[in-house]
Write a protein that holds these residues in place. Sequence first.
Motif, PDB file in Angstrom:
ATOM      1  N   GLN A 105       0.827  -1.202   0.000  1.00 23.00           N
ATOM      2  CA  GLN A 105       0.000   0.000   0.000  1.00 23.00           C
ATOM      3  C   GLN A 105       0.863   1.255   0.000  1.00 23.00           C
ATOM      4  OE1 GLN A 105      -2.190  -1.027   3.534  1.00 23.00           O
ATOM      5  NE2 GLN A 105      -4.072  -1.370   2.388  1.00 23.00           N
ATOM      6  N   SER A 106       1.910   1.243   0.808  1.00 25.21           N
ATOM      7  CA  SER A 106       2.802   2.396   0.893  1.00 25.21           C
ATOM      8  C   SER A 106       3.453   2.680  -0.449  1.00 25.21           C
ATOM      9  CB  SER A 106       3.875   2.146   1.953  1.00 25.21           C
ATOM     10  OG  SER A 106       4.764   3.233   2.027  1.00 25.21           O
ATOM     11  N   ASN A 107       3.921   1.626  -1.116  1.00 24.78           N
ATOM     12  CA  ASN A 107       4.564   1.809  -2.411  1.00 24.78           C
ATOM     13  C   ASN A 107       3.590   2.339  -3.448  1.00 24.78           C
ATOM     14  OD1 ASN A 107       6.918   0.868  -1.317  1.00 24.78           O
ATOM     15  ND2 ASN A 107       6.676  -1.220  -2.057  1.00 24.78           N
ATOM     16  N   LYS A 108       2.374   1.802  -3.428  1.00 28.98           N
ATOM     17  CA  LYS A 108       1.380   2.259  -4.400  1.00 28.98           C
ATOM     18  C   LYS A 108       1.014   3.721  -4.157  1.00 28.98           C
ATOM     19  CE  LYS A 108      -0.834  -2.174  -5.458  1.00 28.98           C
ATOM     20  NZ  LYS A 108      -2.081  -2.974  -5.389  1.00 28.98           N
ATOM     21  N   PHE A 109       0.866   4.075  -2.896  1.00 30.19           N
ATOM     22  CA  PHE A 109       0.530   5.456  -2.560  1.00 30.19           C
ATOM     23  C   PHE A 109       1.645   6.405  -3.005  1.00 30.19           C
ATOM     24  CE2 PHE A 109       0.777   9.048   0.368  1.00 30.19           C
ATOM     25  CZ  PHE A 109      -0.486   9.586   0.195  1.00 30.19           C
ATOM     26  N   GLU A 110       2.898   6.030  -2.726  1.00 29.37           N
ATOM     27  CA  GLU A 110       4.035   6.865  -3.097  1.00 29.37           C
ATOM     28  C   GLU A 110       4.163   6.955  -4.611  1.00 29.37           C
ATOM     29  OE1 GLU A 110       7.253   9.379  -2.329  1.00 29.37           O
ATOM     30  OE2 GLU A 110       5.619   8.618  -1.081  1.00 29.37           O
ATOM     31  N   LEU A 111       3.917   5.838  -5.304  1.00 28.87           N
ATOM     32  CA  LEU A 111       3.993   5.830  -6.760  1.00 28.87           C
ATOM     33  C   LEU A 111       2.952   6.760  -7.361  1.00 28.87           C
ATOM     34  CD1 LEU A 111       5.640   4.320  -8.973  1.00 28.87           C
ATOM     35  CD2 LEU A 111       3.723   2.731  -9.138  1.00 28.87           C
ATOM     36  N   LYS A 112       1.750   6.701  -6.803  1.00 32.25           N
ATOM     37  CA  LYS A 112       0.680   7.572  -7.291  1.00 32.25           C
ATOM     38  C   LYS A 112       1.001   9.033  -7.022  1.00 32.25           C
ATOM     39  CE  LYS A 112      -4.335   8.217  -6.986  1.00 32.25           C
ATOM     40  NZ  LYS A 112      -5.588   7.737  -6.353  1.00 32.25           N
ATOM     41  N   ARG A 113       1.577   9.311  -5.884  1.00 31.07           N
ATOM     42  CA  ARG A 113       1.911  10.684  -5.533  1.00 31.07           C
ATOM     43  C   ARG A 113       2.965  11.258  -6.457  1.00 31.07           C
ATOM     44  NH1 ARG A 113       5.446  13.684  -2.505  1.00 31.07           N
ATOM     45  NH2 ARG A 113       6.785  11.886  -2.096  1.00 31.07           N
ATOM     46  N   ARG A 114       3.912  10.417  -6.871  1.00 36.49           N
ATOM     47  CA  ARG A 114       5.017  10.894  -7.698  1.00 36.49           C
ATOM     48  C   ARG A 114       4.710  10.891  -9.193  1.00 36.49           C
ATOM     49  NH1 ARG A 114      10.647   8.637  -5.002  1.00 36.49           N
ATOM     50  NH2 ARG A 114      10.254   9.404  -2.884  1.00 36.49           N
ATOM     51  N   HIS A 115       3.575  10.323  -9.582  1.00 37.99           N
ATOM     52  CA  HIS A 115       3.243  10.285 -11.004  1.00 37.99           C
ATOM     53  C   HIS A 115       2.896  11.686 -11.498  1.00 37.99           C
ATOM     54  CE1 HIS A 115       0.680   9.560 -14.590  1.00 37.99           C
ATOM     55  NE2 HIS A 115       1.620   8.670 -14.827  1.00 37.99           N
ATOM     56  N   MET A 116       3.546  12.098 -12.577  1.00 34.27           N
ATOM     57  CA  MET A 116       3.362  13.449 -13.100  1.00 34.27           C
ATOM     58  C   MET A 116       2.474  13.479 -14.339  1.00 34.27           C
ATOM     59  SD  MET A 116       4.898  15.560 -11.126  1.00 34.27           S
ATOM     60  CE  MET A 116       5.271  14.873  -9.518  1.00 34.27           C
ATOM     61  N   ILE A 117       2.879  12.767 -15.395  1.00 37.19           N
ATOM     62  CA  ILE A 117       2.114  12.823 -16.647  1.00 37.19           C
ATOM     63  C   ILE A 117       2.084  11.455 -17.312  1.00 37.19           C
ATOM     64  CG2 ILE A 117       2.790  15.231 -17.033  1.00 37.19           C
ATOM     65  CD1 ILE A 117       4.598  14.181 -19.332  1.00 37.19           C
ATOM     66  N   SER A 118       1.102  11.283 -18.190  1.00 42.63           N
ATOM     67  CA  SER A 118       1.002  10.113 -19.063  1.00 42.63           C
ATOM     68  C   SER A 118       0.740  10.597 -20.476  1.00 42.63           C
ATOM     69  CB  SER A 118      -0.118   9.171 -18.618  1.00 42.63           C
ATOM     70  OG  SER A 118       0.161   8.586 -17.370  1.00 42.63           O
ATOM     71  N   GLN A 119       1.389   9.980 -21.436  1.00 46.70           N
ATOM     72  CA  GLN A 119       1.144  10.280 -22.840  1.00 46.70           C
ATOM     73  C   GLN A 119       1.037   8.966 -23.604  1.00 46.70           C
ATOM     74  OE1 GLN A 119       4.231  12.948 -24.234  1.00 46.70           O
ATOM     75  NE2 GLN A 119       3.294  14.722 -23.244  1.00 46.70           N
ATOM     76  N   GLU A 120       0.295   8.998 -24.683  1.00 44.66           N
ATOM     77  CA  GLU A 120       0.053   7.789 -25.475  1.00 44.66           C
ATOM     78  C   GLU A 120       0.033   8.152 -26.954  1.00 44.66           C
ATOM     79  OE1 GLU A 120      -3.645   4.648 -26.096  1.00 44.66           O
ATOM     80  OE2 GLU A 120      -3.397   5.670 -24.162  1.00 44.66           O
ATOM     81  N   TYR A 121       0.752   7.395 -27.763  1.00 42.57           N
ATOM     82  CA  TYR A 121       0.842   7.669 -29.188  1.00 42.57           C
ATOM     83  C   TYR A 121       0.760   6.364 -29.981  1.00 42.57           C
ATOM     84  CZ  TYR A 121       2.946  11.973 -27.343  1.00 42.57           C
ATOM     85  OH  TYR A 121       3.200  13.119 -26.646  1.00 42.57           O
ATOM     86  N   ILE A 122       0.203   6.450 -31.181  1.00 40.37           N
ATOM     87  CA  ILE A 122       0.295   5.366 -32.167  1.00 40.37           C
ATOM     88  C   ILE A 122       1.227   5.856 -33.265  1.00 40.37           C
ATOM     89  CG2 ILE A 122      -0.936   3.986 -33.869  1.00 40.37           C
ATOM     90  CD1 ILE A 122      -3.359   4.023 -32.072  1.00 40.37           C
TER      91      ILE A 122
END
Length: 310
Positions: A105-122
Motif C-alpha cells: 500500500q505504501s509503495n502504491k501510494f508513493e507511486l501515485k503521488r510521484r506520477h506526473m504525466i502520461s502520454q500515449e501515441y500510435i
Amino acid sequence: MSFNSIENESGATNQDSRLSLEIELAMFIIRLKNGIWLVGIPSWLFGLTDRSLAAFADGYISALEVFQLFTTSFFFLSWLYLRPETTLDPDNADNIQSGYLCPTQSNKFELKRRHMISQEYILPFPYLCQIYHLLNLKHLESVHKFSLNHLKIINISYFQPTPIGGIIKFHTILDSPINPLRIWRQPIVEVDLILHTPYTVELSIPVYNNKRIIVIFQTLPLNHREHQLFIDIYSDLDWPKPLLQVALHFASCLTLFEDLPYLQALTERNIEKLFKLNLAANHETMLLFKRFVELYGAGVENQKLISGGE
C-alpha cells in the motif's frame, strides 16, 4: 489450518480494508481542501479587482477605501499562504514506516503521488525501431542534440544483465556553457537506463539533492509497421506539480517530435539487417540493445515485428 490462524488472517484482511478506507478518506479530504482553496483564489482576485476599480473610479481614494484595499490584499495573501497539504501529513511518515500502511500500500501510494504525466501515441514505425532507439545511448547526443543542448556521454560506468533485461549506467556532461539544465543539476551526473521487459524501458535521471525524474516507456506492437507508445513520467521534485506537469508535457512532446525523423530513417534503413548482424552492438553504448538481441532476438524475428520481416 487452525481456527486461530483463520481468525488472524481474517483480522489482518479486515485491518487492511479499514486502513485502505482511511487512506481513501484522508485523500478525499485533502482533495476537497485543495479544491476549496483553488476556488478561493479567483474569488479573492475578483474581490480585490472590484475594490481596486471602485477605489480609483472617481480619481480619489479615501481612507476607508485604502483600508478596504489593504484588508482585501491581506486576506488574499493569507489565503495563498494557507494552502493545504497536497499529500498525507509528513509527520505521519514514521507511522507509515512502522506499519500504518503495509509495504504494498505504501509503495502504491508513493507511486501515485510521484506520477506526473502520461502520454500515449500510435506511431507508424515498427516496434523494433522504437526499442533500438530507446536502447541506443548515442541518440541522446545526436537525435536530441537540440532539446538536451549538446549533452555528451562521457563513459559507461556500470552494466549488469538481468534474467529478463539489463541495467546500464552512464555519465553525462553538459557540454554547452549556456545549457539551462545547469541551473539545477550538476555538470556531470550518472543516468540509469533499464530494460525491464522486451516492451518496457526505464530512464532514471538525477536532478539535484537526490531528486530524480523517471521516465517509463512501454511499447505495444500493433502490426508489422505500427506500434503504440506509452510514456509515464514520475518525479519527487519539490516543485509546484501543475508547473512541473506543463514542463514535462512540453519536454516529452519536443523529444518525440525529434524522434520522428530518426525512427523514419531506421525504418527505411531496413533495421532487420542491423538486428540480425548485430552491427551496432560492438560499441559499449549498445550493450543494452545487445542484451535485448540475446534474450529476444529469435522471438522478434519469428513474430516478424520488423520493417523487413514481411
